[in-house]
Design a protein around this motif. Structure first.
Motif, PDB file in Angstrom:
ATOM      1  N   PRO A  43       0.817  -1.228   0.000  1.00  0.00           N
ATOM      2  CA  PRO A  43       0.000   0.000   0.000  1.00  0.00           C
ATOM      3  C   PRO A  43       0.848   1.274   0.000  1.00  0.00           C
ATOM      4  N   GLU A  44       1.989   1.248   0.681  1.00  0.00           N
ATOM      5  CA  GLU A  44       2.872   2.419   0.694  1.00  0.00           C
ATOM      6  C   GLU A  44       3.355   2.741  -0.719  1.00  0.00           C
ATOM      7  N   ASP A  45       3.650   1.696  -1.512  1.00  0.00           N
ATOM      8  CA  ASP A  45       4.069   1.914  -2.898  1.00  0.00           C
ATOM      9  C   ASP A  45       2.937   2.520  -3.721  1.00  0.00           C
ATOM     10  N   ASP A  46       1.709   2.074  -3.459  1.00  0.00           N
ATOM     11  CA  ASP A  46       0.555   2.648  -4.158  1.00  0.00           C
ATOM     12  C   ASP A  46       0.444   4.150  -3.894  1.00  0.00           C
ATOM     13  N   ILE A  47       0.642   4.551  -2.647  1.00  0.00           N
ATOM     14  CA  ILE A  47       0.556   5.963  -2.293  1.00  0.00           C
ATOM     15  C   ILE A  47       1.694   6.731  -2.950  1.00  0.00           C
ATOM     16  N   ARG A  48       2.884   6.177  -2.937  1.00  0.00           N
ATOM     17  CA  ARG A  48       4.022   6.824  -3.591  1.00  0.00           C
ATOM     18  C   ARG A  48       3.733   7.050  -5.066  1.00  0.00           C
ATOM     19  N   GLY A  72     -15.444   2.909   7.991  1.00  0.00           N
ATOM     20  CA  GLY A  72     -15.978   1.690   8.581  1.00  0.00           C
ATOM     21  C   GLY A  72     -16.248   0.562   7.606  1.00  0.00           C
ATOM     22  N   ASP A  73     -15.641   0.588   6.411  1.00  0.00           N
ATOM     23  CA  ASP A  73     -15.893  -0.465   5.429  1.00  0.00           C
ATOM     24  C   ASP A  73     -14.890  -1.613   5.502  1.00  0.00           C
ATOM     25  N   GLY A  74     -13.967  -1.562   6.461  1.00  0.00           N
ATOM     26  CA  GLY A  74     -12.969  -2.621   6.602  1.00  0.00           C
ATOM     27  C   GLY A  74     -11.689  -2.372   5.821  1.00  0.00           C
ATOM     28  N   ALA A  75     -11.648  -1.343   4.987  1.00  0.00           N
ATOM     29  CA  ALA A  75     -10.447  -0.992   4.225  1.00  0.00           C
ATOM     30  C   ALA A  75      -9.921   0.344   4.738  1.00  0.00           C
ATOM     31  N   ASP A  76      -8.639   0.402   5.002  1.00  0.00           N
ATOM     32  CA  ASP A  76      -8.050   1.632   5.521  1.00  0.00           C
ATOM     33  C   ASP A  76      -7.965   2.723   4.463  1.00  0.00           C
ATOM     34  N   GLU A  77      -8.227   3.937   4.906  1.00  0.00           N
ATOM     35  CA  GLU A  77      -7.941   5.112   4.101  1.00  0.00           C
ATOM     36  C   GLU A  77      -6.504   5.527   4.396  1.00  0.00           C
ATOM     37  N   ALA A  78      -5.881   6.214   3.448  1.00  0.00           N
ATOM     38  CA  ALA A  78      -4.538   6.745   3.623  1.00  0.00           C
ATOM     39  C   ALA A  78      -4.655   8.222   3.980  1.00  0.00           C
ATOM     40  N   PRO A 103      -8.454  -0.389  -8.076  1.00  0.00           N
ATOM     41  CA  PRO A 103      -6.992  -0.441  -7.995  1.00  0.00           C
ATOM     42  C   PRO A 103      -6.362   0.940  -7.804  1.00  0.00           C
ATOM     43  N   MET A 104      -7.158   1.978  -7.706  1.00  0.00           N
ATOM     44  CA  MET A 104      -6.663   3.353  -7.609  1.00  0.00           C
ATOM     45  C   MET A 104      -7.030   3.942  -6.240  1.00  0.00           C
ATOM     46  N   TRP A 105      -6.741   5.218  -6.087  1.00  0.00           N
ATOM     47  CA  TRP A 105      -7.116   5.972  -4.898  1.00  0.00           C
ATOM     48  C   TRP A 105      -7.940   7.172  -5.329  1.00  0.00           C
ATOM     49  N   ARG A 106      -8.898   7.547  -4.485  1.00  0.00           N
ATOM     50  CA  ARG A 106      -9.738   8.715  -4.744  1.00  0.00           C
ATOM     51  C   ARG A 106      -9.582   9.664  -3.562  1.00  0.00           C
ATOM     52  N   LYS A 107      -9.416  10.963  -3.859  1.00  0.00           N
ATOM     53  CA  LYS A 107      -9.301  11.957  -2.797  1.00  0.00           C
ATOM     54  C   LYS A 107     -10.665  12.216  -2.185  1.00  0.00           C
ATOM     55  N   LEU A 183      10.078  11.662  -1.126  1.00  0.00           N
ATOM     56  CA  LEU A 183       9.620  11.051  -2.372  1.00  0.00           C
ATOM     57  C   LEU A 183      10.729  11.004  -3.408  1.00  0.00           C
ATOM     58  N   ALA A 184      11.521  12.058  -3.531  1.00  0.00           N
ATOM     59  CA  ALA A 184      12.591  12.090  -4.523  1.00  0.00           C
ATOM     60  C   ALA A 184      13.603  10.989  -4.272  1.00  0.00           C
ATOM     61  N   ALA A 185      13.929  10.724  -2.995  1.00  0.00           N
ATOM     62  CA  ALA A 185      14.908   9.678  -2.674  1.00  0.00           C
ATOM     63  C   ALA A 185      14.340   8.315  -3.017  1.00  0.00           C
ATOM     64  N   GLU A 186      13.043   8.116  -2.825  1.00  0.00           N
ATOM     65  CA  GLU A 186      12.430   6.825  -3.122  1.00  0.00           C
ATOM     66  C   GLU A 186      12.400   6.526  -4.602  1.00  0.00           C
ATOM     67  N   ASP A 187      12.165   7.535  -5.435  1.00  0.00           N
ATOM     68  CA  ASP A 187      12.040   7.248  -6.859  1.00  0.00           C
ATOM     69  C   ASP A 187      13.376   7.271  -7.588  1.00  0.00           C
TER      70      ASP A 187
END
Length: 191
Positions: A43-48, A72-78, A103-107, A183-187
């Motif tokens: 999940p951390e990679d997805d956010i990155r 409360g749907d059982g899936a964590d928000e970031a 497979p994506m994220w929504r704000k 983020l720059a160091a990770e990529d």
């Protein structure tokens, strides 16, 4: 005739193997099951990846990340607090709340001029946990802004209504002085 029977037997044999059966490996055959199930990204990679797509390429930024099931749907928000000269001003920096959308994220929040700590409350509004962000600077009143979900999103500016300045505390998701990820160091593009 024999040729027809062989062909018919082959078709029956093929029909008996459904894709679901082919995907199942025999018990104890972990090599077969590992080869068929590609590992999903952390999940951390997805956010990155989300941040890299959302903001200009090569933009230097750091972020703090926390997880909580706000709806409360059982899936964590970031919950992502961004820091960088591109984002931040005297009033603070943005905090995002992202919810899984396939497979994506929504704000569900792009909260400007916020500061840490970010907390989640025991109270809920429209099925989502209330959250607070610290506010100060920019000439406004300092404190914790209580943000309530309006059915579609959290308020984008914690210094104006409908956000409320409150002294109520909850469970800290992102600490006042969090550990940041560059983020720059990770990529691999440097900083």
């Amino acid at each position: 005739m024999v040729r027809t029977l062989v062909l018919a037997a082959s078709l029956v044999s093929l029909a008996a193997c459904s894709p679901a059966e082919e995907a199942e490996a025999p018990a104890g055959d972990t090599a077969a099951s590992d080869a068929q199930a590609a590992p999903s990204p952390a999940p951390e990679d997805d956010i990155r990846h989300f941040l890299m797509q959302e903001y200009p390429d090569g933009l230097p930024m750091r972020y703090a990340l926390a997880w909580s099931d706000l709806d409360g749907d059982g899936a964590d928000e970031a919950i992502v607090h961004l820091v960088g000269s591109y984002f931040c001003g005297t009033g603070g920096c943005p905090t995002l709340v992202l919810t899984p959308a396939g497979p994506m994220w929504r704000k569900v929040a792009d909260i400007s001029v916020s500061r840490t700590p970010v907390t989640v409350m025991d109270t809920s509004t429209n099925g989502w946990k209330d959250i607070t962000v610290a506010i100060s600077g920019g000439g406004g009143e300092a404190g914790d802004a209580l943000l309530r979900f309006d059915g579609e999103a959290y308020p984008s500016n914690p210094t104006v209504q409908p956000a409320e300045v409150t002294g109520v505390t909850g469970t800290v998701l992102i600490a006042e002085e969090p550990d940041f990820t560059d983020l720059a160091a990770e990529d691999g593009s440097g900083g």
